[in-house]
Design an enzyme around this catalytic site. Structure first.
Site, PDB file in Angstrom:
ATOM      1  N   HIS A  11     -13.402   6.014  -1.086  1.00 20.84           N
ATOM      2  CA  HIS A  11     -12.824   4.698  -0.819  1.00 20.84           C
ATOM      3  C   HIS A  11     -13.835   3.585  -0.985  1.00 20.84           C
ATOM      4  O   HIS A  11     -13.657   2.505  -0.434  1.00 20.84           O
ATOM      5  CB  HIS A  11     -12.260   4.653   0.605  1.00 20.84           C
ATOM      6  CG  HIS A  11     -11.018   5.478   0.764  1.00 20.84           C
ATOM      7  ND1 HIS A  11     -11.025   6.833   0.802  1.00 20.84           N
ATOM      8  CD2 HIS A  11      -9.718   5.108   0.883  1.00 20.84           C
ATOM      9  CE1 HIS A  11      -9.783   7.288   0.939  1.00 20.84           C
ATOM     10  NE2 HIS A  11      -8.970   6.258   0.994  1.00 20.84           N
ATOM     11  N   GLU A  62       1.237   4.601  -7.458  1.00 16.59           N
ATOM     12  CA  GLU A  62       0.537   3.582  -8.259  1.00 16.59           C
ATOM     13  C   GLU A  62       0.896   3.636  -9.740  1.00 16.59           C
ATOM     14  O   GLU A  62       1.115   2.601 -10.361  1.00 16.59           O
ATOM     15  CB  GLU A  62      -0.984   3.742  -8.123  1.00 16.59           C
ATOM     16  CG  GLU A  62      -1.591   3.086  -6.900  1.00 16.59           C
ATOM     17  CD  GLU A  62      -1.380   3.877  -5.642  1.00 16.59           C
ATOM     18  OE1 GLU A  62      -0.831   4.995  -5.729  1.00 16.59           O
ATOM     19  OE2 GLU A  62      -1.743   3.389  -4.569  1.00 16.59           O
TER      20      GLU A  62
END
Lengths: 362, 394
Positions: free
Chosen positions: A159, A90
């Site tokens: 998450h 990322e």
């Protein structure tokens, strides 16, 4: 309001682009249905078709057709030069996308969920958001960071976080939170066309939900203004301000409240930064009571900002303290019963609205 | 270890005084003279996964004079910035580049303004190399309107988009993925240009660098990563920070070249080679062996982690401006007096720019709220007391 928006967008002349969703057009007056996934996919398709500088970058956006199938079919249509599968890095690919935006391209970066955006947050904040200011306007960054945000179902603590308040703190960013398909199409198209960095927070559980959609929304020139909230349901007794999935919950709460004689006004914020303070305040000046709803952690959240803004601008109009409904102040647990307690439920919103109305119920 | 490496370089200076081919015996005005001269670099290039370019570099009197003048200007500018900082006219951070000038001028000699450059916070001379003016530098350092970022950026945030200089970045290592992104955009736009992304030996260990390099190699991006190895990441010597300080090899599958970064001609040769490589075969790493005379920034004396002998040793043996001066004199391209006159001119230019920069006013208060967005949408922004100070963003 939509009519005015449409007028402006048509003037920008995208008439040559054929809508990708032509199949859904009909000339009958029956409402068409479209789910949020299709709405996002069609928006991406149309914007890529209209502007060759727009490209997609992220994990599994290409050959896998998108981790949540949002980018389905786009690799086949636009090729590997414009739909780029990245390694799981990322910081690297977000930085590369920001650099491409510096040069003048228009990247749409997908984070598989916004939890992973934390790995790239330096690029979102320091490389993207602040560049136009630090360079006194020389370096603008026309980038969109999009992906699912907030809790899904049973995915656990790492998450499930909602990042709306985090990103909305930073001047230089725009933060959008679509709820239904019209929002998804209109706001994503607006985000891609906007010359500033936009954080576009979707919701995984909404992807499959269908909403009625008008011909106007299906038109390829359709765009929603950034920074404007929408009154989803007009009411008189209490204002409920929410974003993303919580808008749906708030609408359900409003139906329940109606049976008890409480007429709730539900605001779909659509835009967390800029926050539509005037719509919120106008509504509170009318109803005199406010409930804010968010799925995120409560401390320093969007609800806190809305409460502060209403206290500052419309204190004399408040007939009751502002009520805040938010996710529980704990990392997201896994067990289904605990998870249910960790996110707001419709009954929580109903209860809070009733508390806000304790002074008088007609 | 840094110290022993530097001592062994003292023998390089001997090569300078043996010209391979001499210029004209009758001296013509060297400011326009483009008669080719071939010079050998101080040391041969060391390569990793590629064939090193030749040590023989073609130059000419005009170029050598330009190198001399530009580097002298940069040197004087940085030293003047030191004084301004001590006089408290420059605040916050100030990272000076004196000693490293050869890289800024050598790179510019090999590329065009359509190629992109991005660097970290030691950016004053890089900005000048891209065509920035002294006034823009000093005014920005002092936070004035005439600054290149209109006083809103400061020392670490110089930009010059019209000549493809993308800053000026404060977060160590962030500029490397950004630079690879510029290269991506150049390839996407089919511009046939390259990006030079500069970073230091301290940043060379950043994870995001390897992430960006991996993607650049996968996608064949025309990205040239340049490690300006001045051997110290702030106060930490390279041998304490990197298990492998052979930065030109750290790209593993990406070719690399090690260059004497104090030799402007070696830099030029390496950058020319790198540009050709990047356009054909994708990313390449250049390691510039260089040195900064100042500490990391103005708040670092620079002598607690290295000896004064080391610093003066490099200044004596490897100074980039002295190298070019000796070259010009040995080739009989100008007299000592002419070069000293250039230095005097440069000093005056710097002093004049500082005077004009001091006259430039600070930004108007309303500028607090400009450029937050490219398209502000008429939203409201607030000052510290939002009931006192509000603004509408244009």
């Amino acid at each position: 309001m939509l009519g005015i928006v449409r007028q402006k967008m048509l003037e920008q002349s995208l008439k040559k682009i054929r809508p990708a969703v032509a199949v859904l057009r009909s000339y009958s007056s029956a409402a068409k249905q479209m789910n949020v996934r299709e709405a996002l996919n069609s928006a991406l398709n149309e914007e890529m078709s209209a502007d060759s500088k727009v490209f997609l970058i992220g994990e599994e956006v290409g050959e896998y057709q998108g981790a949540y199938k949002i980018t389905k079919g786009l690799l086949d249509k636009y090729g590997t030069e414009r739909v780029l599968d990245t390694p799981i890095t990322e910081a690297g690919f977000a930085g590369i996308a920001v650099g491409a935006a510096y040069y003048g391209l228009k990247p749409v970066v997908e984070f598989m969920t916004f939890n992973f955006s934390m790995q790239a947050i330096d690029h979102i904040i320091n490389s993207a958001a602040k560049s136009n200011y630090m360079s006194a306007g020389q370096i603008s960054v026309p980038i969109v960071f999009r992906g699912p945000n907030g809790a899904a179902a049973g995915v656990g603590a790492q998450h499930s976080q909602c990042y709306a308040a985090w990103y909305a703190t930073c001047p230089g960013l725009k933060v959008l939170t679509p709820y239904n398909s019209e929002d998804a199409r209109g706001l994503l198209k607006a985000a891609i066309r906007d010359p500033d960095p936009v954080v576009f927070l979707e919701n995984e559980l909404l992807y499959g939900e269908s909403f009625p959609i008008s011909n106007e929304v299906l038109d390829s020139s359709f765009c929603l203004p950034i920074g404007k909230a929408k009154i989803e349901r007009k009411g008189k007794h209490v204002t409920i301000a929410a974003y993303s999935k919580m808008v749906g919950y708030s609408l359900k709460a409003a139906e329940i409240l109606e049976k008890d004689g409480i007429d709730a006004e539900v605001i779909n914020l659509r835009s967390i930064r800029p926050l539509d303070r005037s719509t919120i305040n106008d509504s509170v000046r009318k109803t005199n009571r406010l409930v804010t709803v968010e799925e995120a952690f409560p401390q320093h959240g969007v609800g806190a900002e809305i409460c502060a803004c209403v206290v500052e601008e419309s204190f004399a109009y408040l007939d009751a303290p502002v009520e805040r409904i938010a996710g529980a102040d704990v990392p997201m647990p896994y067990a289904a019963n605990l998870e249910r307690m960790a996110v707001p439920q419709v009954e929580d919103i109903v209860r809070a609205a009733k508390r806000a109305c304790y002074r008088s119920v007609p | 270890m840094a110290l022993s490496y530097l001592r062994s370089s003292s023998s390089r200076s001997a090569n300078l005084l043996k010209p391979l081919s001499s210029g004209l015996s009758l001296r013509s005005p060297i400011s326009t003279d483009t008669t080719p001269i071939t010079v050998e670099t101080s040391v041969p290039f060391t390569s990793h996964r590629c064939d090193a370019p030749s040590r023989s570099v073609e130059t000419n009197p005009k170029e050598l004079l330009t190198f001399f003048r530009d580097m002298a200007l940069m040197r004087r500018m940085e030293i003047a910035a030191d004084s301004l900082y001590k006089a408290k006219l420059i605040r916050g951070f100030c990272h000076l580049y004196d000693g490293q000038e050869a890289f800024a001028v050598g790179m510019e000699a090999a590329i065009t303004k359509k190629d992109c450059i991005i660097t970290a916070y030691r950016d004053h001379c890089t900005f000048m190399g891209r065509g920035g003016t002294l006034l823009e530098v000093f005014a920005e350092l002092m936070g004035r309107q005439a600054g290149c970022s209109k006083g809103k950026g400061g020392s670490m945030h110089f930009y010059k988009k019209d000549s493809n200089f993308y800053g000026g970045h404060g977060i160590v290592g962030a500029q490397v993925p950004l630079g690879c992104g510029l290269a991506f955009a150049q390839k996407y736009s089919k511009d046939e240009t390259v990006t030079f992304a500069m970073y230091g030996d301290g940043a060379a260990n950043q994870g995001q660098l390897f992430e960006a390099l991996n993607i650049s190699a996968l996608w064949d991006l025309p990205a040239i990563l340049v490690c300006e190895n001045n051997h110290y990441g702030m106060g930490t010597a390279e041998w304490r920070a990197a298990k492998s300080p052979a930065y030109y090899k750290r790209g593993d599958y990406v070719p690399g070249l090690k260059v004497d970064g104090m030799d402007a001609l070696a830099v030029k040769q390496a950058c020319k080679f790198a540009k050709e490589h990047a356009l054909k075969s994708g990313p390449i790493i250049l390691e510039m062996d260089t040195y900064r005379y100042h500490g990391h920034s103005m708040s670092d004396p620079g002598s607690t982690y290295r000896t004064r002998d080391e610093i003066s040793g490099v200044r004596q043996e490897r100074d980039p401006i002295e190298r070019i001066r000796k070259l010009i004199l040995s080739h009989d391209l100008a007299s000592e007096k002419e070069l000293k006159d250039i230095e005097k001119e440069v000093r005056k230019e710097v002093d004049d720019a500082i005077t004009r920069a001091k006259e430039s006013p600070m930004p108007e208060p309303s500028k607090l709220f400009t450029n937050v967005y490219a398209k502000g949408l008429g939203v409201e922004s607030f000052g510290a007391d939002r009931k006192e100070v509000r603004a509408t963003l244009p």
